[in-house]
Design an enzyme around this catalytic site. Structure first.
Site, PDB file in Angstrom:
ATOM      1  N   SER A 191      21.567  -9.019  54.301  1.00 43.72           N
ATOM      2  CA  SER A 191      22.408  -8.154  55.122  1.00 43.72           C
ATOM      3  C   SER A 191      22.134  -8.330  56.604  1.00 43.72           C
ATOM      4  CB  SER A 191      22.151  -6.687  54.776  1.00 43.72           C
ATOM      5  OG  SER A 191      22.709  -6.366  53.538  1.00 43.72           O
ATOM      6  N   HIS A 225      24.619  -1.068  58.505  1.00 40.45           N
ATOM      7  CA  HIS A 225      24.017  -0.431  57.326  1.00 40.45           C
ATOM      8  C   HIS A 225      22.516  -0.710  57.198  1.00 40.45           C
ATOM      9  CE1 HIS A 225      24.783  -4.323  55.155  1.00 40.45           C
ATOM     10  NE2 HIS A 225      23.716  -3.955  54.490  1.00 40.45           N
ATOM     11  N   ASP A 284      30.887  -2.568  60.244  1.00 42.07           N
ATOM     12  CA  ASP A 284      29.475  -2.775  59.886  1.00 42.07           C
ATOM     13  C   ASP A 284      28.791  -3.757  60.835  1.00 42.07           C
ATOM     14  OD1 ASP A 284      27.084  -2.602  58.586  1.00 42.07           O
ATOM     15  OD2 ASP A 284      27.711  -3.656  56.769  1.00 42.07           O
TER      16      ASP A 284
END
Length: 209
Positions: free
Chosen positions: A158, A23, A68
């Site tokens: 992230s 992402h 992911d």
């Protein structure tokens, strides 16, 4: 542990390949726009090693729901230790270490220039689903966090690694910072990509980069 210029984290899978979250990426293909910073806790340090990306590989079939993970091929190798990834589920439990340069509180949107780390305990899928329900892709994701909240990954973390020591006392990556509702809320664990589930896919993709 490396920092990516779009405001994500990552870990050196090989000297010239970074493992991060899908992402954080705009897609697969040639990409020279990412600057990877390594070798320092403080991003402003003059000792920082900065290397450009060359190519990106996003997990096949990634659509924002599970899967992911992504790999970044670097323009040149970084001579720093690599982080081995878990290839079986045996280490997907216990207490994990999370690290990153992300926000230190929900909604801050500032990040931090100094690397921070924390410890979070494993949260079983059935407990995690009390909050997330079917949004959690059980086979592909791991949950971790304190029931009381207060400690968590947040925006800007992230793609960074969640890791622990294996039976030989060596660090092994079990998760990739993926998503969650808010940051460090009570009863709301963080959700991480379950690295062991994708270990062979990651190895294959890295070999083909």
């Amino acid at each position: 542990m490396v920092h990516l210029s779009m405001g994500c984290g990552g870990a050196l899978y090989k000297k010239d390949v970074v493992l991060t979250a899908a992402h954080c990426m705009s897609g697969s293909g040639n990409n020279t726009s990412i600057t990877v910073t390594a070798g320092v806790n403080d991003l402003n340090s003059s000792a920082a090693i900065k290397v450009k990306s060359k190519k990106v590989k996003v997990a096949p079939g990634y659509n924002g729901n599970g899967k992911d993970w992504a790999l970044i091929k670097l323009a040149r190798p970084i001579d720093k230790p690599t982080l081995k990834i878990a290839t079986t589920a045996q280490y997907n439990r216990g207490t994990f270490t999370i690290a990153g340069w992300g926000d230190t509180e929900e909604g801050a949107n500032t990040g931090t220039t100094k690397l921070r780390k924390a410890s979070v305990p494993f949260v079983a899928d059935r407990v995690c689903k009390r909050h997330y329900g079917n949004r959690l892709v059980s086979k592909e994701e791991l949950c971790a966090g304190w029931q009381s909240g207060g400690i968590d990954t947040c925006q800007g973390d992230s793609g960074g690694p969640m890791f622990r020591k294996d039976d030989a006392g060596k660090f092994i990556q079990v998760g990739i910072v993926s998503w969650g509702d808010g940051c460090a809320r009570a009863g709301v664990p963080g959700v991480y990509t379950e690295v062991s589930h994708f270990a062979s896919d990651i190895a294959r993709a890295a070999a083909a980069l």
